[in-house]
Each structure stands twice: as C-alpha cells, then as structure tokens.
Design an enzyme around this catalytic site. Structure first.
Site, short mmCIF file in Angstrom:
data_model
loop_
_atom_site.label_atom_id
_atom_site.label_comp_id
_atom_site.label_asym_id
_atom_site.label_seq_id
_atom_site.Cartn_x
_atom_site.Cartn_y
_atom_site.Cartn_z
N TYR A 157 0.85 -1.20 0.00
CA TYR A 157 0.00 0.00 0.00
C TYR A 157 0.89 1.25 0.00
O TYR A 157 0.51 2.29 -0.54
CB TYR A 157 -0.97 -0.02 1.19
CG TYR A 157 -2.18 0.88 1.01
CD1 TYR A 157 -3.08 0.66 -0.03
CD2 TYR A 157 -2.43 1.93 1.88
CE1 TYR A 157 -4.19 1.48 -0.20
CE2 TYR A 157 -3.53 2.75 1.72
CZ TYR A 157 -4.41 2.52 0.68
OH TYR A 157 -5.52 3.33 0.51
N LYS A 164 -3.51 8.46 2.87
CA LYS A 164 -4.74 8.26 3.66
C LYS A 164 -4.58 8.82 5.07
O LYS A 164 -5.56 9.33 5.65
CB LYS A 164 -5.12 6.77 3.71
CG LYS A 164 -5.59 6.19 2.38
CD LYS A 164 -6.84 6.89 1.83
CE LYS A 164 -7.49 6.07 0.71
NZ LYS A 164 -8.61 6.79 0.06
O1 0WE Z 1 -7.05 2.81 -1.63
C1 0WE Z 1 -7.02 1.78 -2.25
C2 0WE Z 1 -6.52 1.75 -3.69
C3 0WE Z 1 -6.48 3.07 -4.36
C4 0WE Z 1 -5.64 3.10 -5.60
C5 0WE Z 1 -5.64 2.08 -6.54
C6 0WE Z 1 -4.86 2.18 -7.68
C7 0WE Z 1 -4.76 1.08 -8.71
C8 0WE Z 1 -4.42 1.62 -10.08
C9 0WE Z 1 -4.82 4.19 -5.81
N1 0WE Z 1 -4.05 4.30 -6.91
C10 0WE Z 1 -4.06 3.34 -7.84
N2 0WE Z 1 -3.27 3.48 -8.95
C11 0WE Z 1 -3.35 2.68 -10.03
O2 0WE Z 1 -2.59 2.82 -11.00
N3 0WE Z 1 -7.41 0.61 -1.63
C12 0WE Z 1 -7.77 0.64 -0.24
C13 0WE Z 1 -7.44 -0.69 -2.32
C14 0WE Z 1 -6.10 -1.32 -2.14
O3 0WE Z 1 -5.06 -0.92 -2.89
C15 0WE Z 1 -3.95 -1.64 -2.46
C16 0WE Z 1 -4.31 -2.48 -1.42
C17 0WE Z 1 -5.70 -2.28 -1.20
C18 0WE Z 1 -6.55 -2.93 -0.16
C19 0WE Z 1 -2.64 -1.58 -2.90
C20 0WE Z 1 -1.71 -2.41 -2.32
C21 0WE Z 1 -2.07 -3.23 -1.29
C22 0WE Z 1 -3.37 -3.29 -0.82
#
Ligand code: 0WE
Length: 263
Positions: A157, A164
């Site tokens: 993450y 966040k």
């Molecule tokens: O906040 C998130 C993900 C938000 C996000 C997702 C992406 C994917 C595509 C932000 N930036 C991007 N950029 C991209 O290019 N989450 C809470 C979901 C999430 O994302 C992770 C998680 C989880 C859970 C990333 C790594 C590990 C766990």
C-alpha cells in the site's frame, strides 16, 4: 420515508458499477436523496451518465480533481441545476501504479508521493473550499473514504498509506474549520473491496481471503455495507458526529491476533 428525503448529494469518484461511490449513490438514493455526479475523462462520460440515469439523476458534469479550474467550472455548472447542496461524497484516490508494488522505500519517489497526496488528500480540501458557498446554511455533511493503511503498515500500500493518513488529518482539520458553519466532515475506513481501482493490485485476492478469515464477522464488506453506513453519516441522524473515521470493515481493525482454530 427515507432519512435523506429533500437532500441533494454531490458524488465525486464514480467510475464503474463496482465503485464504492456506486454503493453510496444507490444507498443515498434509496434513502430519498437527489444526486449529481462527475466524470473524470470523456472516456467515462457515457458510463457515468448511464449509471446516473439508473438513480434518477441527469446531473453529470466533467471534473478532474487535479485541476483547480475544473473544480470551479464544476460548481459553476452545478449552480445551473441546484442553488445549493447538502452532501459531498469524495471517493477518489490515486497513486501511480509503480508506487503500489514492492518495498515502500524501493517504490516511493518524490513525484509518486506528491501525486498520491494531491489526488487522494488535497482534492478533498479543494472540493470543500470551492463548494463551501453552496453548502452554507444547510447543515451540510462531507464524507470521504479511507483505508486501514492510514493507521497501520501493510504490504504494497506504500505511499497510499501516508496519503490516507493525510486524508484522515484533513477530515479533522476540515471538521474543526467547518463546524462553526454547521458543516460536518467524516470518513469511512472501508475494508478491502474488489473495485476497478483495486482490480489491478497484485495480492488483493490473498488480502481479501485473509480479512474474511480474521475479521470478527468472518467476511469481506460490500459497497452496500459502505453505502448504508454513508447514508447514516451524511443524514441528520449523525448530527452530533464530526471529525470521525468510522470503520466499515467487518471488524477487522479491532483484531490483535487471529488463530485459525478460533470458531
Ligand atoms: O485505496 C485503495 C486503492 C487506491 C488506488 C488504486 C490504484 C490502482 C491503479 C490508488 N491508486 C491506484 N493506482 C493505479 O494505478 N485501496 C484501499 C485498495 C487497495 O489498494 C492496495 C491495497 C488495497 C486494499 C494496494 C496495495 C495493497 C493493498
């Protein structure tokens, strides 16, 4: 009679039918709210318009939150439909894909750090700053979406966790600032959900499986779970709640240790 009857809600961040913003839109609509939406790029405009139609909305306006001009234009265009609004939902996050893989210090760089914080945290303040005139005198409520990575370290993450953490501090500073205007500001920290944004993330399947084993409710959360909690937080039932981060994660965040033999 729904708990959001007579309220107008702006929802920023609807991208697909798996979006958390879509779960929130359906829940708010079913409680009686009228809705308006943005789309980030022309490529998404048709899809967002079709989904908006399904929740009885024909207010679908362009807005890329990284552009101050587009934020001003968004509210100018919205003012042609509504003289004000009562609810702002911010369901937007982005870090460059190379930030969300591998070790934190290998992945993080200045540009990734800036982009993650700009799109995922500053944009909430920017939307509140420019939208404040349209929310005054209406006991309005703002809501954003966070994740456990704001508070705890976890794999991959990476810089999104810092963004966040900044977003959650933003909730507190915005709540303190806007409280005297009668405007509340809260966040929901949702458990992991397979959205479009999350679908590209390697290891997500394992994370979902881990959470559903260890969480007290022994399941993952859905966008409906998040939408229902969102309906409460932006309603007058939550009139005494501001600056709060509400976990909607099947209880995962309160677990200190889980053993497989547990019932
Ligand atoms: O906040 C998130 C993900 C938000 C996000 C997702 C992406 C994917 C595509 C932000 N930036 C991007 N950029 C991209 O290019 N989450 C809470 C979901 C999430 O994302 C992770 C998680 C989880 C859970 C990333 C790594 C590990 C766990």
């Amino acid at each position: 009679m729904g708990i959001l009857e007579g309220k107008r809600a702006v929802i920023v961040g609807l991208a697909s039918n798996r979006s958390i913003a879509w779960g929130i839109a359906r829940a708010l609509r079913s409680q009686g709210a009228e809705l308006a939406f943005n789309y980030q790029t022309e490529r998404l405009s048709g899809r967002v318009q079709r989904m908006a139609g399904a929740v009885d909305s024909d207010i679908v306006l362009p807005l890329d939150v990284s552009q101050d001009r587009q934020i001003d234009d968004f509210y100018d265009s919205l003012a042609a439909h509504w003289d004000g609004f009562d609810i702002l939902v911010h369901s937007v996050a982005y870090a460059p894909a190379d930030q969300l893989t591998g070790r934190y210090l290998d992945a993080v760089d200045r540009e990734g750090f800036i982009t993650a914080h700009d799109i995922s945290s500053y944009s909430f303040a920017a939307l509140a700053k420019a939208g404040r005139p349209m929310m005054l005198g209406r006991q309005a409520a703002l809501l954003t979406l966070s994740y456990l990575g704001a508070m705890r370290a976890l794999p991959s993450y990476n810089v999104m966790g810092l963004a966040k953490a900044s977003l959650e501090a933003n909730v507190r500073f915005m709540a303190y600032d806007l409280g005297p205007d009668g405007i509340r500001v809260n966040a929901i920290s949702a458990g992991p959900i397979r959205t479009l944004a999350a679908s590209g993330i390697k290891g997500l399947r394992q994370m979902l499986a881990h959470v559903s084993e260890a969480a007290p409710l022994r399941r993952n959360v859905t966008t409906d779970d998040v939408g229902n909690a969102a309906s409460f937080l932006v309603s007058d039932l939550a009139a005494g709640i501001t600056g709060e981060v509400l976990y909607v994660d099947a209880g995962y965040n309160i677990v200190g240790m889980h053993m497989q033999a547990s019932p």
